[in-house]
Design a protein around this motif. Structure first.
Motif, PDB file in Angstrom:
ATOM      1  N   LEU A 128      62.761  32.526  45.243  1.00  0.00           N
ATOM      2  CA  LEU A 128      61.741  31.529  45.571  1.00  0.00           C
ATOM      3  C   LEU A 128      60.481  31.956  44.830  1.00  0.00           C
ATOM      4  O   LEU A 128      59.878  32.984  45.156  1.00  0.00           O
ATOM      5  N   VAL A 129      60.102  31.194  43.829  1.00  0.00           N
ATOM      6  CA  VAL A 129      59.006  31.581  42.940  1.00  0.00           C
ATOM      7  C   VAL A 129      57.689  31.055  43.516  1.00  0.00           C
ATOM      8  O   VAL A 129      57.521  29.849  43.731  1.00  0.00           O
ATOM      9  N   VAL A 130      56.759  31.984  43.756  1.00  0.00           N
ATOM     10  CA  VAL A 130      55.481  31.654  44.380  1.00  0.00           C
ATOM     11  C   VAL A 130      54.361  32.014  43.414  1.00  0.00           C
ATOM     12  O   VAL A 130      54.221  33.164  42.996  1.00  0.00           O
ATOM     13  N   SER A 131      53.575  31.019  43.038  1.00  0.00           N
ATOM     14  CA  SER A 131      52.416  31.220  42.166  1.00  0.00           C
ATOM     15  C   SER A 131      51.178  31.396  43.044  1.00  0.00           C
ATOM     16  O   SER A 131      50.833  30.516  43.828  1.00  0.00           O
ATOM     17  N   LEU A 132      50.514  32.560  42.900  1.00  0.00           N
ATOM     18  CA  LEU A 132      49.408  32.920  43.802  1.00  0.00           C
ATOM     19  C   LEU A 132      48.078  32.991  43.069  1.00  0.00           C
ATOM     20  O   LEU A 132      48.020  33.456  41.926  1.00  0.00           O
ATOM     21  N   ASP A 133      47.036  32.561  43.738  1.00  0.00           N
ATOM     22  CA  ASP A 133      45.684  32.851  43.274  1.00  0.00           C
ATOM     23  C   ASP A 133      45.561  34.372  43.136  1.00  0.00           C
ATOM     24  O   ASP A 133      45.864  35.112  44.085  1.00  0.00           O
ATOM     25  N   PRO A 134      45.168  34.893  41.969  1.00  0.00           N
ATOM     26  CA  PRO A 134      45.212  36.340  41.752  1.00  0.00           C
ATOM     27  C   PRO A 134      44.294  37.133  42.674  1.00  0.00           C
ATOM     28  O   PRO A 134      44.614  38.273  43.045  1.00  0.00           O
ATOM     29  N   GLN A 135      43.189  36.565  43.076  1.00  0.00           N
ATOM     30  CA  GLN A 135      42.279  37.291  43.962  1.00  0.00           C
ATOM     31  C   GLN A 135      42.857  37.370  45.372  1.00  0.00           C
ATOM     32  O   GLN A 135      42.743  38.413  46.042  1.00  0.00           O
ATOM     33  N   LEU A 136      43.513  36.309  45.813  1.00  0.00           N
ATOM     34  CA  LEU A 136      44.184  36.364  47.116  1.00  0.00           C
ATOM     35  C   LEU A 136      45.346  37.356  47.060  1.00  0.00           C
ATOM     36  O   LEU A 136      45.580  38.107  48.004  1.00  0.00           O
ATOM     37  N   ALA A 137      46.055  37.356  45.928  1.00  0.00           N
ATOM     38  CA  ALA A 137      47.173  38.287  45.761  1.00  0.00           C
ATOM     39  C   ALA A 137      46.699  39.733  45.788  1.00  0.00           C
ATOM     40  O   ALA A 137      47.406  40.624  46.267  1.00  0.00           O
ATOM     41  N   ALA A 138      45.504  39.998  45.279  1.00  0.00           N
ATOM     42  CA  ALA A 138      45.000  41.369  45.210  1.00  0.00           C
ATOM     43  C   ALA A 138      44.339  41.823  46.506  1.00  0.00           C
ATOM     44  O   ALA A 138      44.410  43.006  46.864  1.00  0.00           O
ATOM     45  N   ARG A 139      43.718  40.893  47.242  1.00  0.00           N
ATOM     46  CA  ARG A 139      42.882  41.302  48.370  1.00  0.00           C
ATOM     47  C   ARG A 139      43.411  40.907  49.740  1.00  0.00           C
ATOM     48  O   ARG A 139      43.147  41.592  50.721  1.00  0.00           O
ATOM     49  N   TRP A 140      44.122  39.806  49.837  1.00  0.00           N
ATOM     50  CA  TRP A 140      44.566  39.336  51.163  1.00  0.00           C
ATOM     51  C   TRP A 140      46.020  39.681  51.434  1.00  0.00           C
ATOM     52  O   TRP A 140      46.392  40.084  52.531  1.00  0.00           O
ATOM     53  N   LEU A 141      46.866  39.530  50.419  1.00  0.00           N
ATOM     54  CA  LEU A 141      48.296  39.668  50.635  1.00  0.00           C
ATOM     55  C   LEU A 141      48.789  41.106  50.810  1.00  0.00           C
ATOM     56  O   LEU A 141      49.690  41.339  51.627  1.00  0.00           O
ATOM     57  N   PRO A 142      48.264  42.112  50.080  1.00  0.00           N
ATOM     58  CA  PRO A 142      48.887  43.445  50.133  1.00  0.00           C
ATOM     59  C   PRO A 142      49.052  44.025  51.535  1.00  0.00           C
ATOM     60  O   PRO A 142      50.093  44.608  51.840  1.00  0.00           O
TER      61      PRO A 142
END
Length: 292
Positions: free
Chosen positions: A95-109
């Motif tokens: 399932l391919v998920v395209s993420l806003d890079p700032q959310l990927a770096a700061r919210w998701l981890p």
């Protein structure tokens, strides 16, 4: 190549031959008796032959119609098998998920271990990218986008609205006696090119002093604030880990709402739809929990 009759007419033939009844065929196809009867008449006109003979209350297919109905049933079985294979493949494909890079770096981890331990996180391909992915040509199933909920032709789900508030390093906050929004007028400010301080000052009836270092990237903005270079207007979703660790502190309790928000977007006809819905439910529930 021989032109085929309409698919629904062939389905009506197969159902009526199997059930020996237009009414029962209509029940199987979830249509009216009249719709089945009409399709059979059209098929007879196109093929130039009678397909059914009434015997009492039963509609008996002619031998030729019986053979054709059997071939239609076999073809439908092949199609159903192909669709089932396609859906099984969709369940096994990432399932391919395209993420806003700032959310990927700061919210998701901080949430990623929980996501990967949940069925909703199985077989994910997470891509952090600035561009807006095309769901038709780029092989992307779900996008997590920052902006307004205007995605014609796509399904959307709100992840969370965003609030803005001022943050600084503990040392800088201690060095400046900031007690009210007006106290920020004399404090060193860090500016984001696309998120001006005027949004904050106008809320409290103040005029933006228009000074300070201007930065383009949100991550660089927060890092500069953590190094004591000034007060930054932070996006709540991107700063929670810095606040938890103590690298940054809120210098005032007030916050202002941002017109933009984070949204999940996807195509409603995606064959992985049940997996998309599971991921949507997990992410929206996680966003509602707040800081991990």
């Amino acid at each position: 190549m021989t032109r085929l009759p309409p698919f629904f007419a062939l389905r009506a033939l197969a159902a009526a031959a199997r059930r020996r009844s237009y009414s029962r065929a209509a029940e199987d196809l979830s249509v009216t008796h009249g719709a089945v009867s009409q399709q059979i008449r059209k098929l007879e006109a196109e093929l130039g032959a009678r397909l059914f003979v009434r015997q009492g209350n039963a509609m008996i297919p002619t031998p030729a119609a019986e053979r054709l109905a059997a071939e239609v049933e076999r073809a439908i079985g092949v199609l159903q098998g192909g669709v089932a294979d396609f859906r099984r493949a969709a369940d096994h494909d990432p399932l391919v998920v395209s993420l806003d890079p700032q959310l990927a770096a700061r919210w998701l981890p901080a949430r990623l271990p929980r996501l990967l331990a949940d069925p909703a996180g199985a077989n994910l391909d997470l891509i952090a990218e600035e561009r807006v992915a095309d769901f038709v040509t780029d092989g992307v199933d779900v996008g997590v986008r920052y902006g307004l909920a205007q995605e014609p032709g796509l399904e959307t789900a709100l992840l969370f609205h965003e609030r803005l508030f001022p943050v600084a390093s503990p040392a800088l906050a201690a060095a400046h006696d900031i007690r009210t929004p007006a106290d920020l007028l004399s404090a060193p400010l860090l500016r984001h090119r696309h998120r001006p301080w005027s949004v904050w000052f106008e809320t409290f009836g103040l005029e933006d002093p228009g000074r300070g270092i201007e930065l383009e990237d949100s991550i660089m903005l927060l890092e500069s604030a953590a190094q004591g270079m000034g007060v930054a207007l932070a996006r709540e979703a991107l700063v929670e880990q810095d606040l938890s660790s103590g690298r940054l502190v809120r210098v005032l309790p007030q916050a202002v709402s941002n017109a933009f928000a984070f949204y999940l977007v996807w195509r409603g006809d995606n064959p992985k739809l049940h997996r998309i819905h599971a991921l949507r439910d997990w992410l929206t529930a996680e966003a509602a929990r707040g800081q991990p």
